[in-house]
Motif scaffolding. Sequence first.
Motif, PDB file in Angstrom:
ATOM      1  N   VAL A 113       0.833  -1.211   0.000  1.00  0.00           N
ATOM      2  CA  VAL A 113       0.000   0.000   0.000  1.00  0.00           C
ATOM      3  C   VAL A 113       0.865   1.257   0.000  1.00  0.00           C
ATOM      4  N   ALA A 114       2.073   1.184   0.558  1.00  0.00           N
ATOM      5  CA  ALA A 114       2.990   2.329   0.497  1.00  0.00           C
ATOM      6  C   ALA A 114       3.361   2.623  -0.957  1.00  0.00           C
ATOM      7  N   LYS A 115       3.562   1.555  -1.738  1.00  0.00           N
ATOM      8  CA  LYS A 115       3.867   1.732  -3.158  1.00  0.00           C
ATOM      9  C   LYS A 115       2.667   2.326  -3.896  1.00  0.00           C
ATOM     10  N   ALA A 116       1.458   1.934  -3.507  1.00  0.00           N
ATOM     11  CA  ALA A 116       0.252   2.502  -4.123  1.00  0.00           C
ATOM     12  C   ALA A 116       0.162   3.995  -3.845  1.00  0.00           C
ATOM     13  N   CYS A 117       0.476   4.389  -2.608  1.00  0.00           N
ATOM     14  CA  CYS A 117       0.456   5.823  -2.254  1.00  0.00           C
ATOM     15  C   CYS A 117       1.520   6.587  -3.028  1.00  0.00           C
ATOM     16  N   ALA A 118       2.695   5.964  -3.200  1.00  0.00           N
ATOM     17  CA  ALA A 118       3.767   6.605  -3.962  1.00  0.00           C
ATOM     18  C   ALA A 118       3.343   6.816  -5.412  1.00  0.00           C
ATOM     19  N   THR A 119       2.696   5.806  -5.985  1.00  0.00           N
ATOM     20  CA  THR A 119       2.268   5.883  -7.388  1.00  0.00           C
ATOM     21  C   THR A 119       1.163   6.917  -7.581  1.00  0.00           C
ATOM     22  N   SER A 120       0.239   6.993  -6.620  1.00  0.00           N
ATOM     23  CA  SER A 120      -0.889   7.924  -6.749  1.00  0.00           C
ATOM     24  C   SER A 120      -0.551   9.332  -6.279  1.00  0.00           C
ATOM     25  N   ARG A 121       0.618   9.503  -5.653  1.00  0.00           N
ATOM     26  CA  ARG A 121       1.042  10.810  -5.086  1.00  0.00           C
ATOM     27  C   ARG A 121       0.019  11.335  -4.073  1.00  0.00           C
ATOM     28  N   ASP A 122      -0.592  10.403  -3.328  1.00  0.00           N
ATOM     29  CA  ASP A 122      -1.638  10.765  -2.362  1.00  0.00           C
ATOM     30  C   ASP A 122      -1.006  10.979  -0.994  1.00  0.00           C
TER      31      ASP A 122
END
Length: 686
Positions: free
Chosen positions: A83-92
């Motif tokens: 999920v940390a990678k998902a946040c990094a990808t979405s810039r959220d």
Amino acid sequence: MLSKLPTNLPPHLALKFIKIYSNSGDLRRARQLFDKIPEPDLKSWTVLIAAYTKEGFPKEAIKIYTELRDRNFRPDKFVLLSVAKACATSRDLIKANEIREDVIKYGFRSDLLLGNALVDMYGKCRNLEGARKVFDNLQVKDVISWTSLCSCYVNCGMPREALRVFSDMGLNGMRPNSVSLSSILPACSDLKYLNPGREVHAFVVKNGDGENVFVSSALVDMYASCSCISQAQLVFDNMPQRDIVSWNVIITAHFANGESEKALSLLNRMRTEGVKLNYASWNCIIGGCMQNGQTQQALEILGKMQESGFKPNQITITSVLPACTHLESLRGGKEIHGYIFRHWFIEDITATTALVYMYAKSGELQLSHRVFDMMPRRDMVAWNTIIIANSMHGNGDKALSLFNEMINSGIKPNSVTFTGILSGCSHSKLVDEGLSAFYSMSREHGVKPDAEHYSCMVDVLGRAGRLEEAYRFIQEMPIEPSASAWGALLGACRVYKNVDLGRIAAKCLFDIEPLNPGNYVLLSNILVAAKLWGEASETRKLMRDRGIKKVPGCSWVQVRNKVHTFVVGDKSNDHNNEIRRFLVCVGEKMRLAGYLPNTDFVLQDLDQEEKEDTLCNHSEKLAVAFGILNLNGESSVRVFKNLRICGDCHTVIKFIAKSLGVPIIVRDSLRFHHFRDGFCSCNDFW
């Protein structure tokens, strides 16, 4: 792939099938199978979150994690990593902060793997404070920790700090890897720091990292950014393998260095070697052609791009629209406008702003306003563009009105804004408004006037006939008067026939820019108008002695998608006899109407008949005549000229527009002239 979803699978088999569907990109089936598991384990959650991120749906991945938390599952470090990678990808950043809190809450504060992921996450979200906080709290740091922090500083636009962190990394005994090197080289590129870049290159060679395509591409970019094109080409040529990024970088480098032929030869080499171009390739080539003034080439490459199956995107549109402006191709601009609407690019502020400018430069101010009014949001550049558009068309009042709208909308003006406003005031004789805007710059808006603004104010005063006041303004300027300031005064002296101030302005200009032919021509014009033939002859002799040649008057008009160019006295056009007959006929009609040619605009000591014949050969008259003779159903004629339109041509074009009932638009070097029903939008003041 199975046609039906398997059911009643044990957890380990369910996980296996979720992985199969996820790896094949079939997220719908992966999710359906996941939902059939009564109590999915953490591995299944991790695989699903990672799959959604990998397939470009990071926000959906974050929602899955939220669902996990809502079902009271306790995440392990692998779930948190995904999920940390998902946040990094979405810039959220909001979700990123929540994930960091969960990392601490579930006892993973000291975990190096998670800590590195969080530093990278904050770096992608461009949150330096968060990245630094996580990094400083790590009890143990490895090369990934340091590399992630360096990348964060680069992403946040702080290249100097990135180099400091890279230096600290070495001082702490940490040996950089290939990712570290490819991450820090962009900092050298941004700063144009050649020596640090060479030091990194030396380390690369010494440690055998030169075969890494990412490191080599970064080196090519670094040398190109430092204007060492030959060194960039050498690194590129020695790469054992090249990816599309390295090709794009070296092509962009040659375009940036003005070497468009080399860039285009590299394009041919790419095709020969079977390298497949991507969007970035096409866009950098089109943008490079535009950057080097090869507008026709840019349009041809756009055609090849579409033939290759690539649809122009927002970057392509923004790059190629100026081609229509430079070629004065209103039809081409309208075609691109239609493309923007068909592909929903109207919400792209850069593309629509370019469209506003294209219409303005093509003489269609109303269409420019229509596009501007349809923009869902407007930034400072969009406001500046519409203000400048009105100024170039001589609508000073509208430019001031738009400026007030801009302020009321909460957008802060910059120096470009005031250049546009002052230009509009000068073309509309709005002296008081111009002075008010000028003095409000630093007092109300925190914008310090520069040389261009002072020059604009000289123009405002000069065009209004307040020449002595303009001269005093130059003398009292707190900065050294520029060529533009003296040029504005000299131009005003030409309009108002002030010989004395004209001599003063010209003398200063001859010192500042001795090779500019326009200054000699303007002074000669002033002297000729005053019948000072001897002094005018001396000015022309001075030009000859200094090897300076006058820029010839040139006008062009587009007919049937082809641009036709005319110079003064041009007889090369196939329709020359027809053009001459048309102008002679117009001249006779004007004489019957009481018009006499204004031979003051012939800058030679000729007899009256010779002067009238010279006037008939001015390029703008030839272009207008050709446009009229080739209307072919068009509702108006658009002519463009590289110099200021002469007064006699201005009068003749007004007469043609009235007698034929055809609107004529002329853009000269100063502004647009809209001729209709015997009147011009400039009110005979330009």
